[in-house]
Every structure is written in structure tokens, then in C-alpha cells.
Scaffold this motif. Structure first.
Motif, PDB file in Angstrom:
ATOM      1  N   ILE A   1      -1.245   5.716 -13.140  1.00  0.00           N
ATOM      2  CA  ILE A   1      -0.415   6.655 -12.518  1.00  0.00           C
ATOM      3  C   ILE A   1      -0.812   6.470 -10.920  1.00  0.00           C
ATOM      4  O   ILE A   1       0.167   6.642 -10.158  1.00  0.00           O
ATOM      5  CB  ILE A   1      -0.432   8.244 -12.924  1.00  0.00           C
ATOM      6  CG1 ILE A   1      -0.179   8.193 -14.565  1.00  0.00           C
ATOM      7  CG2 ILE A   1       0.292   9.049 -12.132  1.00  0.00           C
ATOM      8  CD1 ILE A   1       1.518   8.348 -14.608  1.00  0.00           C
ATOM      9  N   VAL A   2      -1.898   6.805 -10.639  1.00  0.00           N
ATOM     10  CA  VAL A   2      -2.534   6.327  -9.057  1.00  0.00           C
ATOM     11  C   VAL A   2      -1.982   5.319  -8.735  1.00  0.00           C
ATOM     12  O   VAL A   2      -1.358   5.243  -7.761  1.00  0.00           O
ATOM     13  CB  VAL A   2      -3.865   6.536  -9.375  1.00  0.00           C
ATOM     14  CG1 VAL A   2      -4.487   6.200  -7.884  1.00  0.00           C
ATOM     15  CG2 VAL A   2      -4.436   7.946  -9.517  1.00  0.00           C
ATOM     16  N   ASP A   3      -1.953   4.136  -9.465  1.00  0.00           N
ATOM     17  CA  ASP A   3      -1.371   2.702  -8.839  1.00  0.00           C
ATOM     18  C   ASP A   3       0.150   3.096  -8.689  1.00  0.00           C
ATOM     19  O   ASP A   3       0.579   2.364  -7.685  1.00  0.00           O
ATOM     20  CB  ASP A   3      -1.738   1.748  -9.896  1.00  0.00           C
ATOM     21  CG  ASP A   3      -3.224   1.328 -10.063  1.00  0.00           C
ATOM     22  OD1 ASP A   3      -3.886   1.740  -9.362  1.00  0.00           O
ATOM     23  OD2 ASP A   3      -3.576   0.794 -11.224  1.00  0.00           O
ATOM     24  N   TYR A   4       0.584   3.547  -9.578  1.00  0.00           N
ATOM     25  CA  TYR A   4       2.309   3.640  -9.400  1.00  0.00           C
ATOM     26  C   TYR A   4       2.755   4.500  -8.209  1.00  0.00           C
ATOM     27  O   TYR A   4       3.553   4.143  -7.215  1.00  0.00           O
ATOM     28  CB  TYR A   4       2.948   4.334 -10.494  1.00  0.00           C
ATOM     29  CG  TYR A   4       3.030   3.536 -11.891  1.00  0.00           C
ATOM     30  CD1 TYR A   4       2.925   2.111 -11.858  1.00  0.00           C
ATOM     31  CD2 TYR A   4       2.941   4.042 -12.927  1.00  0.00           C
ATOM     32  CE1 TYR A   4       2.587   1.504 -12.960  1.00  0.00           C
ATOM     33  CE2 TYR A   4       2.461   3.398 -14.391  1.00  0.00           C
ATOM     34  CZ  TYR A   4       2.642   2.035 -14.277  1.00  0.00           C
ATOM     35  OH  TYR A   4       2.646   1.302 -15.231  1.00  0.00           O
ATOM     36  N   ILE A   5       1.843   5.535  -7.889  1.00  0.00           N
ATOM     37  CA  ILE A   5       2.106   6.368  -6.855  1.00  0.00           C
ATOM     38  C   ILE A   5       1.911   5.581  -5.504  1.00  0.00           C
ATOM     39  O   ILE A   5       2.802   5.529  -4.489  1.00  0.00           O
ATOM     40  CB  ILE A   5       1.267   7.748  -6.859  1.00  0.00           C
ATOM     41  CG1 ILE A   5       1.482   8.735  -7.919  1.00  0.00           C
ATOM     42  CG2 ILE A   5       1.264   8.358  -5.355  1.00  0.00           C
ATOM     43  CD1 ILE A   5       0.857   9.841  -8.112  1.00  0.00           C
ATOM     44  N   ASN A   6       0.768   4.917  -5.488  1.00  0.00           N
ATOM     45  CA  ASN A   6       0.607   3.958  -4.370  1.00  0.00           C
ATOM     46  C   ASN A   6       1.588   2.917  -4.222  1.00  0.00           C
ATOM     47  O   ASN A   6       1.930   2.740  -3.108  1.00  0.00           O
ATOM     48  CB  ASN A   6      -0.958   3.304  -4.477  1.00  0.00           C
ATOM     49  CG  ASN A   6      -1.952   4.339  -4.131  1.00  0.00           C
ATOM     50  OD1 ASN A   6      -1.640   5.082  -3.189  1.00  0.00           O
ATOM     51  ND2 ASN A   6      -3.026   4.474  -4.769  1.00  0.00           N
ATOM     52  N   GLU A   7       2.100   2.250  -5.207  1.00  0.00           N
ATOM     53  CA  GLU A   7       3.076   1.386  -4.853  1.00  0.00           C
ATOM     54  C   GLU A   7       4.342   1.895  -4.424  1.00  0.00           C
ATOM     55  O   GLU A   7       5.035   1.581  -3.488  1.00  0.00           O
ATOM     56  CB  GLU A   7       3.508   0.642  -6.183  1.00  0.00           C
ATOM     57  CG  GLU A   7       2.427  -0.254  -6.717  1.00  0.00           C
ATOM     58  CD  GLU A   7       2.583  -0.893  -8.202  1.00  0.00           C
ATOM     59  OE1 GLU A   7       3.677  -1.007  -8.606  1.00  0.00           O
ATOM     60  OE2 GLU A   7       1.483  -1.039  -8.942  1.00  0.00           O
ATOM     61  N   ILE A   8       4.635   3.074  -5.009  1.00  0.00           N
ATOM     62  CA  ILE A   8       6.006   3.769  -4.323  1.00  0.00           C
ATOM     63  C   ILE A   8       5.610   4.115  -2.857  1.00  0.00           C
ATOM     64  O   ILE A   8       6.683   3.909  -2.097  1.00  0.00           O
ATOM     65  CB  ILE A   8       6.253   4.980  -5.334  1.00  0.00           C
ATOM     66  CG1 ILE A   8       6.615   4.638  -6.616  1.00  0.00           C
ATOM     67  CG2 ILE A   8       7.507   5.791  -4.742  1.00  0.00           C
ATOM     68  CD1 ILE A   8       8.018   4.171  -6.773  1.00  0.00           C
ATOM     69  N   HIS A   9       4.654   4.689  -2.592  1.00  0.00           N
ATOM     70  CA  HIS A   9       4.162   5.061  -1.272  1.00  0.00           C
ATOM     71  C   HIS A   9       4.357   3.907  -0.162  1.00  0.00           C
ATOM     72  O   HIS A   9       5.101   3.866   0.639  1.00  0.00           O
ATOM     73  CB  HIS A   9       2.932   5.553  -1.136  1.00  0.00           C
ATOM     74  CG  HIS A   9       2.747   5.996   0.087  1.00  0.00           C
ATOM     75  ND1 HIS A   9       1.933   5.416   1.213  1.00  0.00           N
ATOM     76  CD2 HIS A   9       2.836   7.267   0.786  1.00  0.00           C
ATOM     77  CE1 HIS A   9       1.735   6.137   2.294  1.00  0.00           C
ATOM     78  NE2 HIS A   9       2.601   7.362   2.032  1.00  0.00           N
ATOM     79  N   ASP A  10       4.021   2.746  -0.676  1.00  0.00           N
ATOM     80  CA  ASP A  10       4.162   1.338  -0.012  1.00  0.00           C
ATOM     81  C   ASP A  10       5.489   1.161   0.087  1.00  0.00           C
ATOM     82  O   ASP A  10       6.129   0.845   1.339  1.00  0.00           O
ATOM     83  CB  ASP A  10       3.616   0.415  -0.874  1.00  0.00           C
ATOM     84  CG  ASP A  10       2.651  -0.585   0.011  1.00  0.00           C
ATOM     85  OD1 ASP A  10       2.075  -0.118   0.986  1.00  0.00           O
ATOM     86  OD2 ASP A  10       2.973  -1.955  -0.217  1.00  0.00           O
ATOM     87  N   THR A  11       6.435   0.962  -0.725  1.00  0.00           N
ATOM     88  CA  THR A  11       7.773   0.713  -0.572  1.00  0.00           C
ATOM     89  C   THR A  11       8.516   1.662   0.467  1.00  0.00           C
ATOM     90  O   THR A  11       9.515   1.297   1.057  1.00  0.00           O
ATOM     91  CB  THR A  11       8.501   0.858  -1.866  1.00  0.00           C
ATOM     92  OG1 THR A  11       8.870   2.266  -2.588  1.00  0.00           O
ATOM     93  CG2 THR A  11       8.106   0.037  -2.999  1.00  0.00           C
ATOM     94  N   LEU A  12       7.888   3.054   0.552  1.00  0.00           N
ATOM     95  CA  LEU A  12       8.508   3.898   1.567  1.00  0.00           C
ATOM     96  C   LEU A  12       7.855   3.701   2.925  1.00  0.00           C
ATOM     97  O   LEU A  12       8.803   3.854   3.866  1.00  0.00           O
ATOM     98  CB  LEU A  12       8.215   5.388   1.093  1.00  0.00           C
ATOM     99  CG  LEU A  12       8.943   5.812  -0.198  1.00  0.00           C
ATOM    100  CD1 LEU A  12       8.112   7.256  -0.584  1.00  0.00           C
ATOM    101  CD2 LEU A  12      10.490   6.120   0.242  1.00  0.00           C
TER     102      LEU A  12
END
Ligand code: FE2
Length: 141
Positions: free
Chosen positions: A24-35
Motif C-alpha cells: 500500500i505504501v508503494d501504491y501511494i508513492n506511485e500515485i504521488h509520483d504521477t501527480l
């Protein structure tokens, strides 16, 4: 540098579950990156879709795993816990539908995952960890 990092306040004390929760931490970081990272709109949409698809696969298999484990230890609040899982899965599916309809759900998805991490994992999942270790002092329903 990642947007958020795993720390011990998130640990439920069951190693295999902690490892799954780290996703879940990885997904949050990935989404943050796309933003925040520069990229084209179509690359961004593609990456957000990848996260949504991974999150669907992941939550379904992780929740099955968690629920099986809780059934084995006769966790008394399993039914309520499972209901919360089902609502979450439905929510992620809704994001996918909205994304397919061209809506930009990246920020909302990130907030939802963050909320899940800080609330469900840090409190509701910790409750079963207490039960499993025999330190739950609440009486049975
Ligand atoms: Fe859970």
C-alpha cells in the motif's frame, strides 16, 4: 525520496502481513509520483490505471489471506472486519470505472489509500494482532 515510508507504527506484529501492507505504501508513492513528476497526460493515465489494477489484485488476495488467518484463530470480529474489506474493494473498483470514463481520480485514490493505511491498518488490523497475541482485553461479543 519516497513521499511516505513504512515505519513501525504501521506494524501489526505479523511479518507476512506487514510485508503485504507495505504494498500500500508503494501504491501511494506511485500515485504521488504521477501527480508530481513531469509526464504526458497519457503516461499519467496509464500509470494510474496500473496502480488501480494492481491495487484490485492485491487487495483481493491480501484480504483473503487476512480473513483466512483470522478465521483460523477464531477472531470474534471477523465479520465486521470482512465487511470493511468488502467496502474497500468496492471503492477501488469504483475508481477503476471512473478512470475508464475519463475521470481524474489520482488524488482521490491517493487520499483513500493513505486513509486506509493510517486508519484501517493502524487501528483495525492492530486489533486482530492484539487478539492473536492474547493481549486483547475486550470481552467477547
Ligand atoms: Fe484488514
Amino acid at each position: 525520496m519516497p513521499y511516505i515510508e513504512w515505519d513501525n507504527s504501521l506494524s501489526v506484529g505479523v511479518e507476512v502481513i506487514d510485508e503485504q501492507h507495505m504494498r500500500i505504501v508503494d501504491y501511494i508513492n506511485e500515485i504521488h509520483d504521477t501527480l508530481h513528476a513531469p509526464m504526458t497526460v497519457s503516461d499519467r493515465e496509464e500509470r494510474v490505471m496500473q496502480v488501480v489494477n494492481s491495487a484490485i489484485d492485491y487487495t483481493e488476495s491480501h484480504f483473503d489471506f487476512e480473513e483466512d488467518m483470522l478465521e483460523k484463530v477464531n477472531y470474534p470480529y471477523l465479520k465486521a472486519h470482512t465487511r470493511v474489506h468488502q467496502l474497500f474493494v468496492r471503492r477501488i473498483h469504483d475508481y477503476k470505472t471512473r478512470l475508464e470514463n475519463g475521470e481524474d481520480i489520482a488524488r482521490e485514490l491517493m487520499d483513500t489509500l493513505m486513509h486506509w493505511l493510517l486508519n484501517h491498518i493502524r487501528s483495525e488490523d492492530k486489533n486482530y494482532a492484539k487478539w492473536m497475541s492474547g493481549t486483547d482485553e475486550r470481552s467477547l461479543p
